[in-house]
Scaffold this active site. Structure first.
Site, mmCIF file in Angstrom:
data_model
loop_
_atom_site.group_PDB
_atom_site.id
_atom_site.type_symbol
_atom_site.label_atom_id
_atom_site.label_comp_id
_atom_site.label_asym_id
_atom_site.label_seq_id
_atom_site.Cartn_x
_atom_site.Cartn_y
_atom_site.Cartn_z
ATOM 1 C CD GLU A 1 -2.843 -1.181 2.341
ATOM 2 O OE1 GLU A 1 -2.672 -0.363 3.405
ATOM 3 O OE2 GLU A 1 -3.840 -2.003 2.213
ATOM 4 C CG HIS B 1 -8.774 5.815 2.159
ATOM 5 N ND1 HIS B 1 -8.895 5.564 0.997
ATOM 6 C CD2 HIS B 1 -7.986 4.569 2.752
ATOM 7 C CE1 HIS B 1 -8.208 4.694 0.481
ATOM 8 N NE2 HIS B 1 -7.729 4.014 1.488
ATOM 9 N NE ARG C 1 -4.191 5.605 3.620
ATOM 10 C CZ ARG C 1 -4.790 4.578 4.090
ATOM 11 N NH1 ARG C 1 -5.334 4.983 5.431
ATOM 12 N NH2 ARG C 1 -4.795 3.653 4.101
ATOM 13 N NE ARG D 1 -4.090 5.249 9.906
ATOM 14 C CZ ARG D 1 -4.722 3.998 8.873
ATOM 15 N NH1 ARG D 1 -4.664 2.735 9.038
ATOM 16 N NH2 ARG D 1 -5.706 4.628 8.388
#
Ligand code: FAD
Ligand code: SIN
Length: 527
Positions: free
Chosen positions: A113, A241, A288, A384
């Site tokens: 990811e 997100h 992100r 994060r």
């Protein structure tokens, strides 16, 4: 009515259940959950859980990726601790019955990811969270030492304040004796007393109009601790997100896992241009915060309502096999992901800050621990890394359990706790007063405290929130308790903390991007 337990657990996601299962051999445990045991953010997790399992990956690489994503604000000791304890906690999950996908040779099928330099995400198809929740819920339901209170709403933790004693902010002698819990079926408030307690109430996504979080995520634990004068930190770091399915009117927004980009899917604007390369050399797999900001910028500049995630060039059979939930969901709204691009938008997803805890999950209130998304451990810093939250939840729940087992016998139940005082609060309030205020709070946060902020927007947000705060506190004093009212009160408290901490940070860092403090070296001017 009073009930007595050795351990009280507020929340039934990964953090709450794994703690409960570990302390249960030592004493009686109460788990309270405001809806069904399984209705948690945990159940919605798709991509997976990050852990170093074999070469060429290494602890140092996972540590470095976490530190890079965290933009200089991670606590490096905590990062090391979580990364090194992660594989042991994966073994625990497997012992409890959770299954992760494997290759033919028995090794884990690892996904990749954004922000990860290696394939290191263990997963169960694209529904890892529901698999973990299934396994742990099953264990908790049959454990003889665990009592489960579903549809009980934790209203406030009980401290000396409820004995009529003054509790000052950051008073290190504050103690938690248990919780006032509102029985949502019987409409009565009971007192649950415990030797030690854990808050594991999850995130705050419902502060925003668009979120991937289920309705339970209203920041209740953080609000309770703040009201009890515990310590809360890093609230300005709200993670969006980048890729929630664009499907107006649907709540929560359906997530399109980042693992899809790890599998080769590419972000494009509506003119078919792959835009990520002009923002970051890692392209669609940048961390992100960068991807969400880039999409936000593309949308603001073009006036479009969504961008596309394109996976039509990937092998159809493999795509369906790896992402069956996403395939089915998209099909249900008329999108065949093997042929059509998926329309996506950013959505509020995760809160990096929360209740400050030490490296054993202890809060700044005695006899009280916190773990999972509600806690601020130092792992995430300003942003994060994907799939680091499930692993943080189980590592810190494990540490909190170990510490609790050591100390719980030192604490007796407090016996002079008054029942919940609902004198003078017997008037049911018109629901519209609550729902309208809730919507207004969501609009304020979406428009003024979103992906890109400014001093003026934050100031406006605070002024408007204060009005709603006063109205809601008035309402709370005179109305009968209800879940919507308690949630509104909590979301306002949490929102206040986010704005105040955002105002105090006079720089752009990680997820907190303020146009009045541009980031050095930012490649494009973001609107
Ligand atoms: P939760 O699982 O949210 O549980 C919270 C519990 O607290 C619930 O039982 C709720 O009922 C209870 N509760 C809350 N308030 C009260 C109250 N007042 N009284 C009583 N009970 C209360 N992370 C990853 O690492 N990998 C992923 O792939 C991933 N994918 C995600 C996908 C989605 C769509 C979402 C929303 C999140 C994802 N995350 C992922 C984040 C991760 O799922 C959460 O951070 C994590 O599951 C939080 O676990 P938790 O135990 O802290 O809280
Ligand atoms: C995802 O699957 O993209 C979500 C992962 C996460 O939030 O950690």
């Amino acid at each position: 009515m009073k009930k007595y337990y050795d351990f009280l657990v507020i929340g039934s996601g990964l953090a709450g259940l794994s703690y409960a299962l570990k302390v249960a051999p030592h004493g009686k445990v109460a788990i309270i959950s405001k809806t069904k045991l399984e209705e948690t953010n945990t159940s919605y997790a798709q991509g997976g859980i990050a852990a170093v399992t074999h070469k060429p990956d290494s602890y140092n690489k996972h540590i470095q990726d976490t530190l890079t994503a965290g933009d200089g604000l991670c606590d490096e000791d905590i990062v090391r601790l979580v990364v090194e304890e992660a594989p042991g906690q994966i073994d625990e999950l497997i012992r409890w019955g959770a299954q992760f996908d494997r290759e033919n040779d028995g090794r884990f099928d690892l996904a990749r990811e954004g922000g990860h330099s290696e394939h290191r995400i263990l997963h169960h198809k694209d529904n890892t969270g529901s698999e973990i929740q299934r396994a742990l819920s099953r264990q908790a339901r049959v454990h003889k030492n665990i009592d489960i209170f579903q549809e009980f709403f934790a209203v406030d933790i009980i401290t000396q304040h409820h004995l009529g004693k003054l509790v000052k902010r950051a008073h290190t002698d504050t103690e938690c004796y248990g919780v006032y819990a509102f029985d949502l079926k019987k409409h009565e408030t009971i007192t649950i007393l415990s030797r030690v307690s854990l808050i594991a109430t999850g995130g705050t996504g419902n502060l925003y109009s668009t979120t991937t979080n289920p309705p339970i995520a209203t920041g209740d634990g953080i609000a309770m601790v703040y009201r009890a004068k515990g310590t809360v930190e890093n609230m300005e770091f709200v993670q969006f997100h980048p890729t929630a399915l664009y499907h107006p009117g649907e709540r929560p927004s359906f997530l399109i896992t980042e693992a899809m980009r790890g599998f080769g899917a590419i972000l494009e604007n509506q003119r078919g241009v792959q835009f990520m390369d002009k923002y970051d050399q890692r392209g669609s797999l940048a961390p992100r915060d960068i991807v969400a900001r880039a999409i936000d910028n593309e949308l603001k500049v073009s006036g479009d309502e969504f961008v596309y995630l394109n996976c039509t060039h990937l092998e159809a059979k493999a795509l369906k096999e790896h992402f069956p939930t996403i395939y089915k969901k998209c099909q249900s709204v008329g999108i065949d992901i093997t042929r059509n691009k998926i329309p996506v938008v950013p959505a509020a997803h995760y809160l990096c800050g929360g209740i400050k805890v030490n490296n054993w999950g202890k809060t700044w209130i005695n006899r009280l621990y916190a773990a999972g998304e509600t806690a601020s451990t130092g792992l995430h810093g300003a942003n994060r890394l994907a799939s680091n939250s499930l692993i943080e939840a189980i590592v810190f729940a494990d540490r909190a359990a170990k510490d609790s087992i050591q100390v719980y016998k030192n604490f007796d139940h407090q016996d002079n706790i008054p029942d919940w005082n609902d004198e003078g609060t017997r008037h049911p309030e018109e629901m519209v007063l609550i729902t309208q205020n809730f919507k207004e709070v969501q609009q304020i946060f979406t428009n003024y405290v979103g992906i890109v902020r400014s001093n003026l927007r934050l100031h406006r947000a605070l002024v408007r929130l204060e009005i709603i705060y006063m109205e809601t506190e008035e309402l709370f004093k005179k109305s009968t308790l209800s879940k919507p009212l308690c949630e509104l009160r909590n979301i306002i408290n949490v929102g206040y903390l986010i704005i105040k901490m955002a105002q105090q940070r006079t720089e752009s860092k990680g997820l907190h991007y303020n146009v009045d403090f541009p980031k050095a070296g930012e490649p494009l001017r973001l609107v």
